[in-house]
Motif scaffolding. Structure first.
Motif, short mmCIF file in Angstrom:
data_model
loop_
_atom_site.label_atom_id
_atom_site.label_comp_id
_atom_site.label_asym_id
_atom_site.label_seq_id
_atom_site.Cartn_x
_atom_site.Cartn_y
_atom_site.Cartn_z
N GLY A 253 -1.39 44.34 39.80
CA GLY A 253 -1.61 44.69 41.20
C GLY A 253 -2.20 46.08 41.35
O GLY A 253 -3.10 46.30 42.18
N SER A 254 -1.72 47.02 40.54
CA SER A 254 -2.25 48.40 40.60
C SER A 254 -3.70 48.44 40.16
O SER A 254 -4.54 49.11 40.79
CB SER A 254 -1.40 49.31 39.72
N LEU A 255 -4.04 47.75 39.07
CA LEU A 255 -5.42 47.72 38.60
C LEU A 255 -6.33 47.05 39.62
O LEU A 255 -7.48 47.49 39.82
CB LEU A 255 -5.51 46.98 37.26
N THR A 261 -10.70 49.64 45.32
CA THR A 261 -10.97 50.92 45.99
C THR A 261 -12.25 51.56 45.45
O THR A 261 -13.06 52.10 46.22
CB THR A 261 -9.78 51.88 45.79
N ILE A 262 -12.43 51.48 44.12
CA ILE A 262 -13.66 52.02 43.53
C ILE A 262 -14.89 51.25 44.00
O ILE A 262 -15.94 51.83 44.31
CB ILE A 262 -13.56 52.01 41.99
N LEU A 265 -14.19 47.61 48.40
CA LEU A 265 -13.99 46.29 48.97
C LEU A 265 -12.91 46.35 50.04
O LEU A 265 -11.96 47.15 49.93
CB LEU A 265 -13.58 45.29 47.88
N PRO A 266 -12.99 45.54 51.09
CA PRO A 266 -11.97 45.58 52.15
C PRO A 266 -10.65 44.93 51.69
O PRO A 266 -10.62 44.17 50.72
CB PRO A 266 -12.61 44.77 53.28
N TYR A 267 -9.58 45.26 52.41
CA TYR A 267 -8.25 44.70 52.17
C TYR A 267 -7.78 44.98 50.73
O TYR A 267 -7.20 44.13 50.07
CB TYR A 267 -8.23 43.19 52.43
N SER A 268 -8.06 46.17 50.22
CA SER A 268 -7.70 46.49 48.84
C SER A 268 -6.18 46.54 48.65
O SER A 268 -5.67 46.02 47.66
CB SER A 268 -8.32 47.83 48.43
#
Length: 421
Positions: A253-255, A261-262, A265-268
């Motif tokens: 989930g963290s990756l 985020t990088i 993309l929306p809804y990250s």
């Protein structure tokens, strides 16, 4: 005929008679079994909750002044660690819901706003493309007009709705009462299960002590050793699986969140949490979360949804080949093919719960069967074949030994040179 043989034959006859009664009255005994299962369900659920919370509580107990002999600390250790464990579980659940639920509500609102204009655009596009075929265009236009909101006969609809309400009010009340009673029963079961889990956690040492007393009083030492070995193996497999699966879900989930985020993309946040939570289900869980996330991202931009799918496929390859074998695979000791088989069979029998329980259960059976096999081979004098993993492990051990010997030789040479100088 000896007395021992007579008792054995009587026992076999009684078992045969009881089996015949069950077969003859299978429906009646089936109802009794279902009733017993419903009665025991809250206790079983409480035991499962207690087992999961106990994993967290053991960590807190190992950190809460473990070497202290203070009487107050010893008495308060169990209740304090239990409260901290429950608060930790509730905090994780609240965090997940706080991230996922608002994003899903926003996505649903966006879908409801975009679908009607999209439908009208599709309708105009189809009619425009059928302009070369007048007959098909007319049929399509008539078909779309049947679903036009302006052409609906509201008087007929109102009359039908009133008739339905008059005739179905009694059924509606009955259904409402049934739904309320079902909800009340479910809530009562969860409350009983939670209270029972608290009792098990607070009194687990006394319960284990009582079980050992019963074992020593009524069963042989050989039987107790086998039973304890089975329970110990099962406990290790289930605990390692749950801990490893939880850590793997957090990493995945963290990756996912960092990568989205990088890539901007929306809804990250929502996608990262959703992929992590669904990753608790082995193999298929992350794909389920990816499908839901991709559908929600598609409401913003289809191209970004495609980028997300490609990114998650790459992440899944990384997770499946590096993260999962290191975090979960080695901890349960189950080959990948049997993990897939356990997920498939467990999902077919008990759905999502079967998928989650199937893997550690299969790992337990796998370890126990191989223990029996190794004991049998040792008894027959058969040397078990070494697997590739065992060969690699031996090779790594040999390399480490040679390095240690080289270091020792270099040290001894240095010391000898110093003495000579």
């Amino acid at each position: 005929m000896e007395k021992k043989d007579l008792k054995r034959y009587i026992s076999i006859a009684l078992i045969a008679i009881f089996a015949c009664l069950i077969v003859k009255n299978f429906a009646f005994f089936g109802k009794i079994i279902l009733l017993a299962a419903k009665s025991v369900y809250p206790l079983v659920l409480g035991a499962v909750i207690a087992y999961i919370i106990n994993i967290i509580m053991r960590w807190y107990e190992s950190k809460f002044f473990p070497n202290s002999n203070n009487k107050f600390i010893r008495i308060s250790r169990r209740p304090v660690c239990l409260v901290l464990s429950i608060l930790s579980a509730l905090a994780i659940l609240a965090l997940v819901l706080n991230i996922i639920v608002p994003e899903i509500i926003n996505a649903v609102k966006l879908i409801t706003l975009n679908v009607p204009p999209l439908f009208n655009d599709c309708k105009a596009y189809i009619l425009r493309k059928l302009s070369e075929y007048p007959e098909l265009q007319q049929q399509a236009s008539e078909f779309f007009n049947e679903f036009d909101v302006k052409e609906l006969d509201w008087a007929t609809i109102t009359e039908n709705v009133s008739v339905f309400v008059q005739n179905g009010v009694l059924g509606f009340i009955t259904s409402a009462v049934g739904i309320v009673s079902t909800i009340a029963g479910t809530v009562a079961n969860y409350i009983i299960a939670f209270i029972f889990s608290l009792y098990l956690l607070l009194r687990k040492d006394k319960i284990l002590s009582d079980i050992n007393r019963v074992q020593n009083s009524y069963f042989s030492e050989k039987f107790n050793m086998k039973l304890n070995r089975i329970c110990k193996t099962g406990n290790e497999c289930f605990r390692n699986f749950f801990v490893g699966q939880f850590i793997e879900a957090i990493i995945l989930g963290s990756l996912c969140f960092i990568g989205m985020t990088i890539l901007k993309l929306p809804y990250s946040a929502m996608s990262g949490v959703l992929v992590g939570v669904t990753a608790l289900i082995p193999i298929v869980g992350a794909f389920l979360g990816a499908g839901i996330s991709a559908f929600i991202i598609m409401t913003e931009s289809p191209m970004q949804a495609l980028i997300f799918i490609v990114f998650l496929i790459i992440l899944q390859q990384l997770e499946g080949n590096i993260i999962y074998p290191k975090v979960v695979g080695n901890s349960i000791g189950l080959p990948g093919i049997w993990v897939l088989a356990a997920v498939t069979i467990g999902g077919g029998l008990c759905g999502i719960i079967g998928m989650v329980i199937g893997v550690p259960l299969a790992a337990t059976l796998y370890k126990l069967l191989f223990e029996v096999l190794e004991a049998r081979e040792h008894k027959l004098g058969i040397v078990p074949p070494t697997t590739e993993q065992q060969k690699d492990a031996k090779h790594e051990k040999n390399i480490k030994r040679t390095k240690k010997k080289e270091k020792q030789l270099t040290k001894s040479e240095k010391t000898s040179n110093k003495k000579e100088s």
